[in-house]
Design an enzyme around this catalytic site. Structure first.
Site, short mmCIF file in Angstrom:
data_model
loop_
_atom_site.label_atom_id
_atom_site.label_comp_id
_atom_site.label_asym_id
_atom_site.label_seq_id
_atom_site.Cartn_x
_atom_site.Cartn_y
_atom_site.Cartn_z
CE LYS A 168 -2.06 2.03 4.02
NZ LYS A 168 -2.27 2.75 4.50
CG ASN A 169 2.82 2.48 3.92
OD1 ASN A 169 1.38 2.96 2.93
ND2 ASN A 169 2.72 2.37 4.73
CB CYS A 210 -4.62 6.54 10.75
SG CYS A 210 -4.68 4.77 10.22
NE ARG A 227 -0.30 10.76 10.59
CZ ARG A 227 0.13 10.14 10.30
NH1 ARG A 227 0.70 9.10 9.97
NH2 ARG A 227 -1.80 9.89 9.47
CG ASP A 282 3.24 1.95 9.75
OD1 ASP A 282 2.41 2.37 10.85
OD2 ASP A 282 3.57 2.22 8.31
NE ARG A 306 -6.85 5.00 5.77
CZ ARG A 306 -5.77 5.39 6.52
NH1 ARG A 306 -5.60 5.28 7.12
NH2 ARG A 306 -4.73 5.15 5.89
#
Length: 420
Positions: free
Chosen positions: A22-23, A117, A122, A305, A397
């Protein structure tokens, strides 16, 4: 909202196939609009975040087609917009990646402040600082970032922290800037290397990826290409934790163990039995585990993560363990929910002390973010009795077909409509 119900007590046995990252997919899809013609991206996971970035690109005028077999086609030839709206960007922080791409391709951008999230404050100041160095100008009004760049020119940029997001945005702007950009203290993550490999295949001139200094020599144009995204290292790490926590024997296929070195080394240090090959990880039924001290760091350190999944594992590991979160110090909202399942955890600032218990017990719990969601499911797999996890929309997600993959490994798990 749906819920996930887990009946624990079964060891996971079998094989599981890891989806695309995903990232890595999200910045690569954003980068595709830098080309003059169509790109096809393969091994893209079927996730809500991926469809969200696809919708953002559609709103900007690009052609976006989701094809069978986890393929996405991006045609930027019709790109004409420059605004990424609040309704989409609020749901996913990675939407901010279109900022650098739009400044390079369109010379202007209007992007809502990003969401995602709830794991702590951030800011995007590093993104804006780097893009300003390249010649962009910004104003913040009504919750939007307004950017303009009549001409981007290469520069020397230093990031105070090796932010993955800031590194992405600066790279996306720098590849079409005039002259050379030197990005220092850049993120070294595998997802950055994957993005750079994609950009280089398109015709970008970049060197130093995988180190803390990346050099970019701007080019005038980029071409569309076919490209395959790397496997998702955090998904692989999550199944690794689940297999060990349930005393299972699982082969994790289509992954890159070298992307999980810090995680694998730490779990081996605890006594887990793991064999790694170039494209898979084999987890054997482990003997009694030992407690550990874990400190999260940017890559190649232990990933933030994987912190929640590690806490779930340590909750049933005999002895006293400690986890310190240096990346997002407030990222401990899963602790309260694990305590509802019988975990003994005490927080001290940005650290938690975990006293391992023999077994967790099923309970009704609530997911607070993406990684906390999977940590609670892992805990439920090892717990005694039934665990009901609510607010599971976070999982959509970041984990493709999680329930189906766990069922295939023998888990008693189902997704149901809210019982209330």
């Amino acid at each position: 909202m749906d819920q996930i119900v887990v009946n624990g007590g079964r060891s996971l046995i079998g094989e599981v196939e890891i989806s695309g990252s995903k990232n890595a997919s999200l910045p690569i899809l954003a980068a595709a609009i830098l080309a003059d013609d169509q790109s096809q991206i393969e091994n893209v996971p079927n996730l809500r975040d991926v469809h969200t970035i696809g919708e953002v690109l559609r709103i900007l005028g690009a052609g976006v087609s989701f094809k069978p077999g986890n393929k996405v086609e991006i045609d930027p030839s019709t790109l004409q917009g420059y605004e990424a709206p609040y309704e989409l960007v609020k749901t996913m922080r990675a939407s901010i990646y279109v900022l650098g791409a739009l400044l390079a391709k369109r010379g202007r951008a209007k992007v809502s402040m990003p969401g995602g999230c709830a794991i702590g404050f951030r800011p995007v100041d590093l993104h804006l600082k780097g893009l300003k160095k390249l010649g962009a100008k910004f104003s913040l009004e009504h919750g939007y970032i307004y950017g303009e760049a009549r001409k981007l020119v290469g520069a020397e940029i230093y990031l105070n922290v090796p932010s993955l997001g800031a590194t992405v945005n600066i790279l996306l702007a720098a590849v079409l800037a005039e002259g050379e950009t030197r990005l220092k203290n850049a993120a070294c993550d595998p997802e950055i290397i994957d993005l750079v490999n994609f950009l280089k295949k398109m015709g970008a001139r970049i060197s130093g990826e995988g180190t803390d200094q990346i050099n970019v020599e701007g080019v005038k144009s980029l071409k569309g290409v076919n490209y395959r995204v790397i496997p998702d290292r955090i998904e692989a790490g999550s199944y690794l934790a689940a297999a060990i926590m349930t005393g299972g024997k699982v082969k994790i296929k289509n992954c890159r163990p070298e992307h999980l070195t810090a995680v694998i080394d730490k779990i081996k240090e605890m006594g887990a039995l793991i064999d790694s090959k170039p494209d898979c990880i084999q987890v054997h039924k482990s003997r009694k585990l030992s407690p550990a001290e874990i400190i999260t760091h940017p890559y190649p350190g232990f990933p933030t993560d994987m912190q929640a999944q590690a806490v779930a594992l340590l909750a049933v590991t005999p002895g006293t363990s400690m986890v310190t979160e240096t990346v997002w110090p407030s990222r401990f909202m899963h602790v309260e929910e694990l305590e509802r399942m019988g975990a003994r955890i005490h927080q001290k600032g940005s650290s938690i002390v975990i006293e391992g218990v023999k077994r967790l017990s099923g309970a009704q719990v609530m997911a607070t973010d993406l990684r906390a969601s999977v940590a609670l499911i892992i805990a439920g797999l090892a717990a005694e009795g039934e665990t009901v996890i609510s607010r599971i929309y976070h999982l959509d997600r970041g984990y493709e077909n999680l329930v189906g993959k766990l069922e295939k490994l023998g888990a008693r798990i189902e997704r149901i409509a809210n019982r209330r």
